[in-house]
Design an enzyme around this catalytic site. Sequence first.
Site, PDB file in Angstrom:
ATOM      1  N   HIS A 160       0.816  -1.208   0.000  1.00  0.00           N
ATOM      2  CA  HIS A 160       0.000   0.000   0.000  1.00  0.00           C
ATOM      3  C   HIS A 160       0.857   1.269   0.000  1.00  0.00           C
ATOM      4  CE1 HIS A 160      -3.232  -2.714   1.891  1.00  0.00           C
ATOM      5  NE2 HIS A 160      -3.467  -2.564   0.619  1.00  0.00           N
ATOM      6  N   GLU A 181      -8.013 -15.550 -21.966  1.00  0.00           N
ATOM      7  CA  GLU A 181      -6.663 -15.988 -21.591  1.00  0.00           C
ATOM      8  C   GLU A 181      -6.507 -17.499 -21.654  1.00  0.00           C
ATOM      9  OE1 GLU A 181      -6.022 -14.481 -17.637  1.00  0.00           O
ATOM     10  OE2 GLU A 181      -8.106 -14.860 -17.072  1.00  0.00           O
ATOM     11  N   ASP A 210      -1.054 -14.438 -19.737  1.00  0.00           N
ATOM     12  CA  ASP A 210      -1.523 -15.810 -19.491  1.00  0.00           C
ATOM     13  C   ASP A 210      -1.840 -16.548 -20.782  1.00  0.00           C
ATOM     14  OD1 ASP A 210      -1.182 -15.941 -16.805  1.00  0.00           O
ATOM     15  OD2 ASP A 210      -3.231 -15.424 -16.262  1.00  0.00           O
ATOM     16  N   CYS A 232      -5.179  -6.320 -22.393  1.00  0.00           N
ATOM     17  CA  CYS A 232      -4.762  -5.673 -21.143  1.00  0.00           C
ATOM     18  C   CYS A 232      -3.496  -6.276 -20.552  1.00  0.00           C
ATOM     19  CB  CYS A 232      -5.888  -5.719 -20.112  1.00  0.00           C
ATOM     20  SG  CYS A 232      -6.411  -7.378 -19.636  1.00  0.00           S
TER      21      CYS A 232
END
Length: 834
Positions: free
Chosen positions: A302, A544, A568, A615
């Site tokens: 984070h 994928e 993938d 993507c």
Amino acid sequence: MTQTLTFTCELPNGVHARPASHVEQLCNTFAADIKWENTRTGNIANAKSVLSLIGTDTLQGDECIITISGEDEMQAIEKITHFIKTEFPHCDEALETTEETGDFAPLPRNLSNLSPAVVRGHSVSSGQGRGKLIQAGGINFDNFITLPSSKGLDEEQSALSTGLEQLRNALVLQQKADNSTAVAVIDAHLSILRDEEFSAKLLSGISEGSCAAEAIIATAKHYGKQLQQSSSAYLRERELDIRDICFQLLQMIYGTDQFRCDNALTEPSICLADDLTPSQFLELDKSLLKGLLLTHGGSTSHTVILARSFNIPTLIGIEESALSPFVNQEVLIDCKQGVVITAITPELERYYQEELRVNNVLEARHAKYRNLPGCTADTIKLEVAANIAHAIEAEPAFNNGAESIGLFRTEMLYMDRTTAPDEDELYNIFCQALEAASDKSIIIRTMDIGGDKPVDYLNIPAENNPFLGYRAIRIYEEYIELFKTQLRGILRASAHGSLKIMIPMISSVEEILWVKDVLAEVRQELRKEKVPFDEKIPLGIMLEVPSVAFIIDQCSEEIDFFSIGSNDLTQYLMAVDRDNAKVTKTYNSLNPAFLRTLDHVVREVHRHGKWIGLCGELGAKGSVLPLLVGLGLDEISMSAPSIPATKERLSKLDSRKCRQLLNKAMACRTAMEVEHLLAQFRMAQSDAPLITTECIVLDADLGSKEEVIKTLSDNLYLAGRCRYPDKLADDLWAREDVFSTGLGFGFAIPHTKSEHIEQSTISVAKLAQPILWGDDEAQFVIMLTLNKHAAGDQHMKIFSKLARKIMHVDFRDSLQKATSAEEIEQLLQGAIAE
């Protein structure tokens, strides 16, 4: 009647935080008293407390005895016995370390030749920064020397109880209101406040006559001593949470004036931190924070994500002891090379001034494209979108030119915490992203967790082949409430903007139909509750798994869009684990079989009137962009920093030529042939002349051979003739290592034939002052860089012509007396033409 279970601990790393949390969660479902004894150490723990379990120091091979007594002891012994036999051996994982595997890559020769004093780290952002090195973060209880006196047992217990309750309520309120990454920290803190042994330790201190402050500090030190000695980064982070919550408790009871931890910055600073939390990062003055150095943390932590969102140069895996001697001294952080420069010499000062010059030129150039739509030279639109992992990344992504969010990875919202996010938290996070998006769309990929992305509280067993295992859509049926909660969060947020739902790891139509049934059920629930949502929210899938390529017609009947996960899809199509070093050479997205697959799926999707994007990481690779344009995709999505450069490259491509290139690439037999084809395409794209004024500098203030080679290589990069200037420079140095290219007469001709030069070029630097070049001095440098795919012996022919011409005093005089880049260009063109 007491029930007992005796067994041997099989965990290679013993009972550290992760397995202890599994035991704690199970035992807390029973009312019975449950004890865990390590017969080797004699330590006995409350099995309902993670902290207590860790304190038994249970290692592999230790004999352990679990003792259960209470009203539901029979049910408890049955469940716990089953857990210890079947699940407990799989609770262990390799302990985290602060260092990544593998050696650091060598520094580029232009930098290493300057013998810099550096400390290496792993870059998780971009840019460079300079400032005083300070240590930030740490809460040291030894600094609090004067503590309040005890006001008596009852009053101290009351103060502690009130403080605990107030802190718990404050954290719960913050958890509900906060839609940032601090939520994960709050969860960790609340789990500590709920821990039975933690509360018991605090109260025992007061019972022994301590004031609340003394009891709190003693508790922090007690657990700190246990956990700080661990080699596990996970346990050290747990120690940080305890230290943090104890400090917050002190502030809650006594106020911030008496217990303060000041990280205020007063001048440009590089912060070195072992344990900086997101909340501590947010408190730092970003106008003075020039860099962040973390000993712990990963690229998805984070704090790191926050740093990236504020464009703060950040390195992780820094060895704190290596930098400690330089605290309060000026240092420089270079995220491009992953180094901290601890001694900024005049030579290094000039090196980074050149780096800054290049960055400023690129920034100005990219600014022209940032807010333009993605479009080819022949006006064919290709949407350029961003990939994000949290809502706080959305605003920086749109500010960087994203036309949409092509992939919102939601798995991070479930990782690095003790419980799953609830519906309200998800709703708030998605609304935050929509607020940044304005009217732009966001594709939210439902949780791709399990397998290679473990989430502790789901207790999914480790697998031999997680990429092909129990993950994504495949876990949704077992964790149906988790899936429904996420869908409810997405649907509720869809009332406030343009959201799309995308399902990962789809391999069959059956899975799509099942998702649609669940989605219909959730929609109906919201309608009954009169909760608004987008009734026409689009539903799509990740393409994928190769099986989908052959059922696009059937899938298109059920969904609205597709998005290719190139990472993938490559590894599944080629049957290669991309994380296995022994087979990574097989993982190549330029394999003609993969290109044919992409072409097939895009054609099929468009034939059925649907939208398709990409993507994966392939979208950000400039060298592959012409092939993606040739495919006719509707969108490509990438990390936000890559967007402006991609739009610039896109604006110079002709879609028809790109299609012709793709056809040729698919006809190739090997990936190497495709690479050669792409190189030839780039060479022919602009048909650039061998000599251009862009690559000629006059009266240059360059003080060394390194500065000359770096500046001329950088100019080639800025002119679009070189993709990797550091690698091109390394090729030039490789030849210099064999023999100096100084010709005498004040001239030098460095040269190379390299794969890193896009357009063969003659560059020139006419220096303000002569510099040492080998055993001689040089003031006029002619640099020859030819593409390795250039025909025949052109390299040596040009070199020989120039060398012979420089032997003539008239030619040398003409070059040295030239007053403009155009004049030098004409002289060199004439010399080559002879």
